[in-house]
Design a protein around this motif. Structure first.
Motif, PDB file in Angstrom:
ATOM      1  N   PRO A 157     -17.851  36.298   3.576  1.00  0.00           N
ATOM      2  CA  PRO A 157     -18.542  35.016   3.489  1.00  0.00           C
ATOM      3  C   PRO A 157     -17.771  34.033   2.627  1.00  0.00           C
ATOM      4  CG  PRO A 157     -19.652  36.680   2.146  1.00  0.00           C
ATOM      5  CD  PRO A 157     -18.608  37.389   2.961  1.00  0.00           C
ATOM      6  N   ILE A 158     -17.666  32.811   3.101  1.00  0.00           N
ATOM      7  CA  ILE A 158     -16.930  31.790   2.372  1.00  0.00           C
ATOM      8  C   ILE A 158     -17.786  31.289   1.216  1.00  0.00           C
ATOM      9  CG2 ILE A 158     -15.843  29.525   2.529  1.00  0.00           C
ATOM     10  CD1 ILE A 158     -15.308  30.105   5.450  1.00  0.00           C
ATOM     11  N   VAL A 159     -17.216  31.289   0.037  1.00  0.00           N
ATOM     12  CA  VAL A 159     -17.912  30.764  -1.134  1.00  0.00           C
ATOM     13  C   VAL A 159     -17.738  29.245  -1.134  1.00  0.00           C
ATOM     14  CG1 VAL A 159     -18.070  30.801  -3.642  1.00  0.00           C
ATOM     15  CG2 VAL A 159     -17.505  32.905  -2.409  1.00  0.00           C
ATOM     16  N   LEU A 160     -18.838  28.533  -1.101  1.00  0.00           N
ATOM     17  CA  LEU A 160     -18.785  27.085  -1.013  1.00  0.00           C
ATOM     18  C   LEU A 160     -18.396  26.479  -2.359  1.00  0.00           C
ATOM     19  CD1 LEU A 160     -19.463  25.783   1.698  1.00  0.00           C
ATOM     20  CD2 LEU A 160     -21.558  24.914   0.691  1.00  0.00           C
ATOM     21  N   ASP A 161     -17.454  25.544  -2.343  1.00  0.00           N
ATOM     22  CA  ASP A 161     -17.063  24.850  -3.564  1.00  0.00           C
ATOM     23  C   ASP A 161     -17.708  23.470  -3.598  1.00  0.00           C
ATOM     24  OD1 ASP A 161     -15.671  23.462  -1.645  1.00  0.00           O
ATOM     25  OD2 ASP A 161     -13.674  23.939  -2.424  1.00  0.00           O
ATOM     26  N   ARG A 162     -17.307  22.651  -4.553  1.00  0.00           N
ATOM     27  CA  ARG A 162     -17.902  21.332  -4.710  1.00  0.00           C
ATOM     28  C   ARG A 162     -17.723  20.485  -3.443  1.00  0.00           C
ATOM     29  NH1 ARG A 162     -19.128  17.430  -8.745  1.00  0.00           N
ATOM     30  NH2 ARG A 162     -18.618  15.305  -8.087  1.00  0.00           N
ATOM     31  N   ALA A 163     -16.489  20.442  -2.927  1.00  0.00           N
ATOM     32  CA  ALA A 163     -16.224  19.622  -1.746  1.00  0.00           C
ATOM     33  C   ALA A 163     -17.035  20.093  -0.546  1.00  0.00           C
ATOM     34  CB  ALA A 163     -14.726  19.649  -1.425  1.00  0.00           C
ATOM     35  N   GLY A 164     -17.116  21.407  -0.346  1.00  0.00           N
ATOM     36  CA  GLY A 164     -17.876  21.933   0.783  1.00  0.00           C
ATOM     37  C   GLY A 164     -19.366  21.644   0.673  1.00  0.00           C
ATOM     38  N   PHE A 165     -19.896  21.768  -0.539  1.00  0.00           N
ATOM     39  CA  PHE A 165     -21.317  21.491  -0.728  1.00  0.00           C
ATOM     40  C   PHE A 165     -21.624  20.013  -0.515  1.00  0.00           C
ATOM     41  CE2 PHE A 165     -24.640  20.196  -3.872  1.00  0.00           C
ATOM     42  CZ  PHE A 165     -25.729  20.628  -3.126  1.00  0.00           C
ATOM     43  N   LEU A 166     -20.791  19.134  -1.050  1.00  0.00           N
ATOM     44  CA  LEU A 166     -21.038  17.707  -0.890  1.00  0.00           C
ATOM     45  C   LEU A 166     -20.909  17.281   0.566  1.00  0.00           C
ATOM     46  CD1 LEU A 166     -19.288  16.276  -4.075  1.00  0.00           C
ATOM     47  CD2 LEU A 166     -21.739  16.512  -3.632  1.00  0.00           C
ATOM     48  N   ALA A 167     -20.056  17.956   1.334  1.00  0.00           N
ATOM     49  CA  ALA A 167     -19.976  17.677   2.770  1.00  0.00           C
ATOM     50  C   ALA A 167     -21.287  18.058   3.452  1.00  0.00           C
ATOM     51  CB  ALA A 167     -18.802  18.438   3.383  1.00  0.00           C
ATOM     52  N   ALA A 168     -21.881  19.171   3.042  1.00  0.00           N
ATOM     53  CA  ALA A 168     -23.178  19.579   3.602  1.00  0.00           C
ATOM     54  C   ALA A 168     -24.265  18.588   3.209  1.00  0.00           C
ATOM     55  CB  ALA A 168     -23.531  20.990   3.120  1.00  0.00           C
ATOM     56  N   VAL A 169     -24.194  18.060   1.991  1.00  0.00           N
ATOM     57  CA  VAL A 169     -25.160  17.053   1.548  1.00  0.00           C
ATOM     58  C   VAL A 169     -25.023  15.778   2.374  1.00  0.00           C
ATOM     59  CG1 VAL A 169     -25.826  15.550  -0.368  1.00  0.00           C
ATOM     60  CG2 VAL A 169     -25.368  17.973  -0.785  1.00  0.00           C
ATOM     61  N   ASP A 170     -23.792  15.363   2.645  1.00  0.00           N
ATOM     62  CA  ASP A 170     -23.576  14.165   3.457  1.00  0.00           C
ATOM     63  C   ASP A 170     -24.218  14.315   4.838  1.00  0.00           C
ATOM     64  OD1 ASP A 170     -22.224  12.900   1.440  1.00  0.00           O
ATOM     65  OD2 ASP A 170     -20.223  13.353   2.218  1.00  0.00           O
ATOM     66  N   ALA A 171     -24.078  15.508   5.419  1.00  0.00           N
ATOM     67  CA  ALA A 171     -24.695  15.752   6.722  1.00  0.00           C
ATOM     68  C   ALA A 171     -26.222  15.696   6.624  1.00  0.00           C
ATOM     69  CB  ALA A 171     -24.247  17.108   7.261  1.00  0.00           C
ATOM     70  N   ALA A 172     -26.769  16.235   5.538  1.00  0.00           N
ATOM     71  CA  ALA A 172     -28.215  16.202   5.345  1.00  0.00           C
ATOM     72  C   ALA A 172     -28.712  14.773   5.135  1.00  0.00           C
ATOM     73  CB  ALA A 172     -28.606  17.086   4.157  1.00  0.00           C
ATOM     74  N   VAL A 173     -27.940  13.972   4.403  1.00  0.00           N
ATOM     75  CA  VAL A 173     -28.303  12.564   4.189  1.00  0.00           C
ATOM     76  C   VAL A 173     -28.344  11.816   5.520  1.00  0.00           C
ATOM     77  CG1 VAL A 173     -27.480  10.387   3.222  1.00  0.00           C
ATOM     78  CG2 VAL A 173     -27.505  12.430   1.804  1.00  0.00           C
TER      79      VAL A 173
END
Length: 279
Positions: free
Chosen positions: A53-69
């Motif tokens: 499993p890929i451990v999500l870093d800051r950039a990956g998490f913020l990309a997921a937040v952008d999609a949620a926004v």
């Protein structure tokens, strides 16, 4: 004389013809004999390697937040399983980039900061998780979670884990700069039957840096690093991230439900100054 000499020659010819005929018949039988198909070698079973499993870093998490926004602002309904739920994360963010705060009272709950003593002999790093249990983003989840403690991710427009490198001279002239409101956070959730030892309950993560041989700590530039590690949980709708906005002209505020496993302070070189683990 003629007849007696012709008989052996005819017998010889007949014998030759018969031999040739039998030989051809034998060749035909060999040619017509079915060829047994070769038994195919057993095909080895494919080797399957389960991807880690890929451990999500800051950039990956913020990309997921952008999609949620984007999904929240467009009114798109969330469908399917949220692949973020259950994934691990290690998120680093810089703090104290502008230097020390004037006092510990200036440190806002949910934000990391550092202060210097009056004599300059010590530096104190502090993070007090904010109580989000009764906030609008979490309200109504009380039957599921007994407590929710939040940490903001500052500068969500910055994917890097280091301090921003903006030249103040390039900023347009105008009123004194005001920090943007916080819009992204991690919400550590605690179920009623869970252990209470891992909750902060208003207690700060705190670490003091002291100089050596009665000397003050060296001047520090570049801020410090806050490290947050854990696993994404889910809100009752099955999603890891929840967004809310008071107006269509405001950027939605989004938080992710998490189970926090580790909080740490690091210096700019990545050396761990202090850490706290759950369990």
């Amino acid at each position: 004389m003629h007849k007696s000499s012709a008989r052996p020659r005819s017998i010889l010819i007949c014998s030759t013809v018969v031999s040739l005929t039998l030989g051809l018949a034998a060749c035909n039988r060999e040619a017509e004999a079915p060829v047994e198909p070769a038994t195919p070698a057993p095909t080895p079973a494919p080797i399957t390697v389960e991807a880690a499993p890929i451990v999500l870093d800051r950039a990956g998490f913020l990309a997921a937040v952008d999609a949620a926004v984007a999904a929240y602002a467009s009114g798109a309904a969330s469908t399917g399983q949220d692949t973020l739920v259950g994934r691990r994360f290690t998120i680093r963010q810089a703090f104290g980039c502008g230097g020390p705060l004037p006092s510990t009272a200036a440190v806002t709950d949910g934000l990391a900061g550092w202060t210097a003593s009056d004599d300059g002999q010590t530096q104190r790093l502090t993070l007090t998780p904010a109580d989000w249990t009764e906030t609008a983003l979490v309200a109504g989840e009380a039957p599921i979670w007994e407590a929710v403690e939040g940490v903001w991710l500052t500068r969500p427009w910055l994917r890097a884990e280091t301090c921003p490198q903006v030249n103040p001279d390039q900023a347009p002239a105008g009123p004194a700069a005001v920090s943007s409101p916080q819009t992204v956070g991690l919400a550590a959730v605690f179920e009623p039957e869970g252990s209470r030892l891992d909750r902060r309950n208003g207690r700060a993560y705190s670490f003091t840096i002291r100089g050596e041989d009665d000397q003050p700590p060296p001047p520090h530039t570049g801020g410090y690093r806050l490290v947050l590690e854990g696993r994404f949980a889910a809100f009752p709708d099955g999603r890891a991230i929840r967004c809310r906005a008071a107006s269509v002209d405001q950027r939605p505020v989004c938080i992710a439900a998490v189970q926090m496993d580790r909080v740490a302070f690091e210096d700019t070189d990545g050396s761990v100054l202090s850490d706290w683990r759950t369990g």
